[in-house]
Design a protein around this motif. Structure first.
Motif, PDB file in Angstrom:
ATOM      1  N   LEU A 173     -35.993  -3.405  33.353  1.00  0.00           N
ATOM      2  CA  LEU A 173     -34.909  -2.578  33.890  1.00  0.00           C
ATOM      3  C   LEU A 173     -35.450  -1.535  34.860  1.00  0.00           C
ATOM      4  N   ARG A 174     -36.605  -0.962  34.545  1.00  0.00           N
ATOM      5  CA  ARG A 174     -37.203   0.000  35.481  1.00  0.00           C
ATOM      6  C   ARG A 174     -37.546  -0.676  36.804  1.00  0.00           C
ATOM      7  N   ASP A 175     -38.065  -1.887  36.723  1.00  0.00           N
ATOM      8  CA  ASP A 175     -38.396  -2.622  37.950  1.00  0.00           C
ATOM      9  C   ASP A 175     -37.149  -2.942  38.764  1.00  0.00           C
ATOM     10  N   LEU A 176     -36.073  -3.309  38.075  1.00  0.00           N
ATOM     11  CA  LEU A 176     -34.820  -3.576  38.784  1.00  0.00           C
ATOM     12  C   LEU A 176     -34.354  -2.346  39.549  1.00  0.00           C
ATOM     13  N   ARG A 177     -34.448  -1.200  38.913  1.00  0.00           N
ATOM     14  CA  ARG A 177     -34.016   0.046  39.554  1.00  0.00           C
ATOM     15  C   ARG A 177     -34.881   0.356  40.778  1.00  0.00           C
ATOM     16  N   VAL A 178     -36.197   0.266  40.628  1.00  0.00           N
ATOM     17  CA  VAL A 178     -37.106   0.554  41.744  1.00  0.00           C
ATOM     18  C   VAL A 178     -36.836  -0.382  42.914  1.00  0.00           C
ATOM     19  N   GLU A 179     -36.606  -1.652  42.613  1.00  0.00           N
ATOM     20  CA  GLU A 179     -36.351  -2.635  43.666  1.00  0.00           C
ATOM     21  C   GLU A 179     -35.013  -2.393  44.359  1.00  0.00           C
ATOM     22  N   ALA A 180     -34.018  -1.892  43.591  1.00  0.00           N
ATOM     23  CA  ALA A 180     -32.672  -1.727  44.146  1.00  0.00           C
ATOM     24  C   ALA A 180     -32.513  -0.456  44.964  1.00  0.00           C
ATOM     25  N   LEU A 181     -33.239   0.589  44.636  1.00  0.00           N
ATOM     26  CA  LEU A 181     -33.007   1.893  45.262  1.00  0.00           C
ATOM     27  C   LEU A 181     -33.092   1.874  46.786  1.00  0.00           C
ATOM     28  N   PRO A 182     -34.042   1.190  47.399  1.00  0.00           N
ATOM     29  CA  PRO A 182     -34.073   1.201  48.870  1.00  0.00           C
ATOM     30  C   PRO A 182     -32.819   0.618  49.514  1.00  0.00           C
ATOM     31  N   HIS A 183     -32.124  -0.261  48.804  1.00  0.00           N
ATOM     32  CA  HIS A 183     -30.904  -0.859  49.346  1.00  0.00           C
ATOM     33  C   HIS A 183     -29.730   0.121  49.324  1.00  0.00           C
ATOM     34  N   LEU A 290     -25.169  -1.242  44.346  1.00  0.00           N
ATOM     35  CA  LEU A 290     -24.608  -0.079  43.651  1.00  0.00           C
ATOM     36  C   LEU A 290     -24.118  -0.439  42.255  1.00  0.00           C
ATOM     37  N   GLY A 291     -23.546  -1.627  42.086  1.00  0.00           N
ATOM     38  CA  GLY A 291     -23.085  -2.008  40.749  1.00  0.00           C
ATOM     39  C   GLY A 291     -24.221  -1.998  39.754  1.00  0.00           C
ATOM     40  N   LEU A 292     -25.342  -2.575  40.131  1.00  0.00           N
ATOM     41  CA  LEU A 292     -26.524  -2.585  39.264  1.00  0.00           C
ATOM     42  C   LEU A 292     -27.016  -1.166  39.010  1.00  0.00           C
ATOM     43  N   LEU A 293     -27.147  -0.367  40.047  1.00  0.00           N
ATOM     44  CA  LEU A 293     -27.692   0.980  39.891  1.00  0.00           C
ATOM     45  C   LEU A 293     -26.787   1.867  39.042  1.00  0.00           C
ATOM     46  N   LEU A 294     -25.488   1.716  39.192  1.00  0.00           N
ATOM     47  CA  LEU A 294     -24.567   2.525  38.384  1.00  0.00           C
ATOM     48  C   LEU A 294     -24.629   2.126  36.921  1.00  0.00           C
ATOM     49  N   LYS A 295     -24.709   0.837  36.643  1.00  0.00           N
ATOM     50  CA  LYS A 295     -24.828   0.394  35.255  1.00  0.00           C
ATOM     51  C   LYS A 295     -26.140   0.872  34.637  1.00  0.00           C
ATOM     52  N   LEU A 296     -27.216   0.769  35.385  1.00  0.00           N
ATOM     53  CA  LEU A 296     -28.500   1.243  34.880  1.00  0.00           C
ATOM     54  C   LEU A 296     -28.448   2.750  34.621  1.00  0.00           C
ATOM     55  N   VAL A 334     -21.482 -11.032  37.437  1.00  0.00           N
ATOM     56  CA  VAL A 334     -22.177 -11.856  36.448  1.00  0.00           C
ATOM     57  C   VAL A 334     -23.670 -11.868  36.746  1.00  0.00           C
ATOM     58  N   ALA A 335     -24.029 -11.964  38.014  1.00  0.00           N
ATOM     59  CA  ALA A 335     -25.445 -11.971  38.392  1.00  0.00           C
ATOM     60  C   ALA A 335     -26.116 -10.655  38.010  1.00  0.00           C
ATOM     61  N   VAL A 336     -25.416  -9.533  38.214  1.00  0.00           N
ATOM     62  CA  VAL A 336     -25.959  -8.229  37.806  1.00  0.00           C
ATOM     63  C   VAL A 336     -26.198  -8.199  36.309  1.00  0.00           C
ATOM     64  N   ASN A 337     -25.212  -8.636  35.548  1.00  0.00           N
ATOM     65  CA  ASN A 337     -25.348  -8.613  34.094  1.00  0.00           C
ATOM     66  C   ASN A 337     -26.483  -9.516  33.616  1.00  0.00           C
ATOM     67  N   GLU A 338     -26.565 -10.699  34.182  1.00  0.00           N
ATOM     68  CA  GLU A 338     -27.627 -11.616  33.779  1.00  0.00           C
ATOM     69  C   GLU A 338     -29.000 -11.034  34.123  1.00  0.00           C
ATOM     70  N   ALA A 339     -29.108 -10.396  35.287  1.00  0.00           N
ATOM     71  CA  ALA A 339     -30.380  -9.795  35.677  1.00  0.00           C
ATOM     72  C   ALA A 339     -30.785  -8.680  34.716  1.00  0.00           C
ATOM     73  N   MET A 340     -29.798  -7.931  34.190  1.00  0.00           N
ATOM     74  CA  MET A 340     -30.102  -6.838  33.276  1.00  0.00           C
ATOM     75  C   MET A 340     -30.489  -7.330  31.883  1.00  0.00           C
ATOM     76  N   GLY A 341     -30.128  -8.560  31.561  1.00  0.00           N
ATOM     77  CA  GLY A 341     -30.455  -9.078  30.239  1.00  0.00           C
ATOM     78  C   GLY A 341     -29.269  -9.342  29.349  1.00  0.00           C
ATOM     79  N   PHE A 342     -28.049  -9.240  29.902  1.00  0.00           N
ATOM     80  CA  PHE A 342     -26.861  -9.614  29.137  1.00  0.00           C
ATOM     81  C   PHE A 342     -26.812 -11.138  29.016  1.00  0.00           C
ATOM     82  N   ARG A 343     -26.403 -11.613  27.830  1.00  0.00           N
ATOM     83  CA  ARG A 343     -26.310 -13.043  27.601  1.00  0.00           C
ATOM     84  C   ARG A 343     -24.938 -13.398  27.033  1.00  0.00           C
ATOM     85  N   PRO A 344     -24.384 -14.557  27.426  1.00  0.00           N
ATOM     86  CA  PRO A 344     -23.044 -14.937  26.966  1.00  0.00           C
ATOM     87  C   PRO A 344     -22.969 -15.047  25.450  1.00  0.00           C
TER      88      PRO A 344
END
Length: 364
Positions: A173-183, A290-296, A334-344
């Motif tokens: 999750l920390r890596d996802l945040r670092v990767e997303a912030l420049p966007h 932004l969706g990913l960053l706000l959820k994180l 759905v892609a954001v959730n799957e990337a964060m580790g949510f599973r059906p």
């Protein structure tokens, strides 16, 4: 023909809350959990508080099917929106397994028709939860709604993220945040716990008012909700009365234009679960993660508060999952959730029926 009769009561009726609530909730809970151990049911005391604290933009009626010896053999409710979608009611009808196939469900659907027709409403919305990947034709709830003339409006999926996060998941999750912030350069956001400022309330009102037109809704054909600052603040006050704590992140562009939001919630009546509520990024602001960053951001804030307040022993804090729901067709979220580790975990079918079709199916 069922020997049960259906009692329709205003949800906050003191007589019901003092004398009828327990039997109603037990039937509602038992019916929802049967054959579905993963069911996300309404905690008893939160349900009681919700019925006792109605909102001014929606009426709620409770349904109890009672047999000849006074047992509650079916339970449900009808939500009646008052400010938008005034051709529609939403209903839930639940029958515990031991009372099924005796006409109890049909009797309750007749009561729903009575309510809808009495109010001049022409459509009924409902929802059926079923095991992940289960063929709908073999699931009782789907078979019943189909027999009553309902059709699929929108397919949803519930996903859970297990808690506590192990070291690898936390690092991910920390890596996802670092990767997303420049966007997301040119945007800012903060997480607010509890009551929102007037500015944030206005921003979330704007976003909530556009939710249905911006998110997938399949064939539900719903109008956007009429949400203003007063409604946002009233909903916040009700959350407090229901024992809920909310973390809200609102994203804005540097010029102040509202871009998106996300909400996370914890209830004292279900303290081991965090519920990820609405997340929406407006079209002009998509593509910035932004969706990913706000959820994180909301998850990080909630876990930090949990550590500070000692919800439970580390590392779990007494939590076992973050829970969320999305339209199956909402590919980006759905892609954001799957990337964060949510599973059906479960499939959900939102169904819609014309009142005339329901009445023809169940009679008078």
């Amino acid at each position: 023909m069922s020997a049960a009769h259906v009692v329709v009561t205003v949800a906050d009726d003191p007589g019901f809350l003092d004398g009828g609530f327990e039997g109603w909730w037990e039937a509602l809970d038992a019916g929802a959990r049967h054959d579905l151990p993963t069911a996300s049911t309404w905690p008893r005391e939160e349900a009681r508080a919700a019925l006792a604290h109605p909102v001014p933009w929606e009426d709620m009626l409770v349904l109890r099917a009672v047999d000849g010896v006074g047992r509650v053999v079916g339970a449900g409710y009808v939500d009646v929106p008052l400010r938008e979608n005034r051709d529609t009611v939403s209903a839930e009808v639940v029958v515990p397994a031991e009372h099924r196939r005796r006409g109890v469900g049909s009797a309750m659907v007749r009561a729903v028709c009575d309510v809808a027709e009495g109010l001049g409403r022409t459509r009924v919305l409902g929802e059926v939860a079923l095991p992940l990947g289960r063929e709908p034709s073999g699931w009782p709830g789907c078979a019943a709604t189909r027999a009553w003339g309902a059709r699929l409006g929108l397919a949803d999926v519930r996903r859970d993220m297990p808690l506590p996060l192990d070291a690898a998941a936390a690092a991910h999750l920390r890596d996802l945040r670092v990767e997303a912030l420049p966007h997301a350069r040119g945007y800012r956001w903060d997480v607010v716990r509890g009551a929102l400022s007037a500015q944030d309330a206005a921003g979330t009102a704007e976003l909530a008012s556009r939710f249905w037109s911006e998110a997938p809704q399949g064939d539900l054909d719903l109008e956007d909700e009429d949400v203003d600052v007063e409604r946002v603040q009233a909903a916040g006050a009700r959350d407090v009365a229901l024992g809920r704590t909310c973390w809200t992140a609102v994203a804005r562009r540097e010029d102040g234009e509202v871009a998106g939001w996300s909400r996370l919630q914890r209830s004292v009546h279900e303290p081991d679960v965090l519920r990820q509520e609405d997340t929406l990024v407006l079209p002009d602001h998509r593509g910035h993660r932004l969706g990913l960053l706000l959820k994180l951001a909301t998850l990080e804030a909630a876990l930090a508060d949990g550590r500070a307040e000692g919800w439970g022993p580390e590392p779990s804090l007494g939590l076992r999952a973050v829970r969320t729901w999305n339209a199956a067709s909402n590919g980006p979220m759905v892609a954001v959730n799957e990337a964060m580790g949510f599973r059906p975990v479960e499939d959900l079918h939102e169904v819609v029926a014309d009142v005339t079709a329901l009445r023809a199916a169940v009679g008078r």
